[in-house]
Structure formats: structure tokens, C-alpha cells
Design a protein around this motif. Sequence first.
Motif: not given
Length: 113
Positions: A95-103
Motif C-alpha cells: 500500500v502506497i497511500s490510503s486516504t479517506q474519501d470525503k465526497v
Amino acid sequence: MSRYTKSVLAAAILASASAVGYAATSANGLENDALAISKAKISLTQAISAAEQHVNGKAVHAEYEDTKSGWAYDVEVASGTKVYDVKVDADKGTVISSTQDKVDQDDSHDKKD
């Protein structure tokens, strides 16, 4: 593998096959993303599994993309009431990155069913 996961995989493969993005690697200077995926060391299935495990959720969309740091899978994963965008390295499976998707911007102009 669940029926749901198989459906997600089929949709991701079809989405990759119709991708508009290109990479300069073939004899004529252009190669479709769907063709580029054949060179990945990690399969789409493995990338989805890594993303699902990373955020403890279920994949709902996946793409194969040419990023600044090289080819990667971009997997959208639903976990509880949250959605995450998880990037997985196509060669290492990490996994390179993981961000919460707001919209979800793609759906903002869709008609309600």
C-alpha cells in the motif's frame, strides 16, 4: 471469492479496458492502460485484496493508473460508513497511500434512482 468481489473485479477489468489514459511505451509512442496492466507483477485481484485488508473493508471500484512514482492500482474501499482511496504498488503489492474519501466527486451530478 464472494460473488460481490467477482462483480467488482469484472467491473474493474471492464473499466480498465475502456480507460482513456495512455503511457508512452509502445512502438508508436502510446499504449492503452489496459494493455499496460499485463506487465504488472501484482494482479488486480492481489491489489484489491491488499487494499481491502489495509482498511478492513470491501472494494467497490478499482483502476490501473500511471502515477508520478510508476504504475499503481487505485482501489476504492468501503469500510463501515467510510470510503477510502487506497493506492497499491503494481510491482510490490504494498500500500502506497490510503486516504479517506470525503465526497465521491464522480457521483455528484448523477440523478437519483
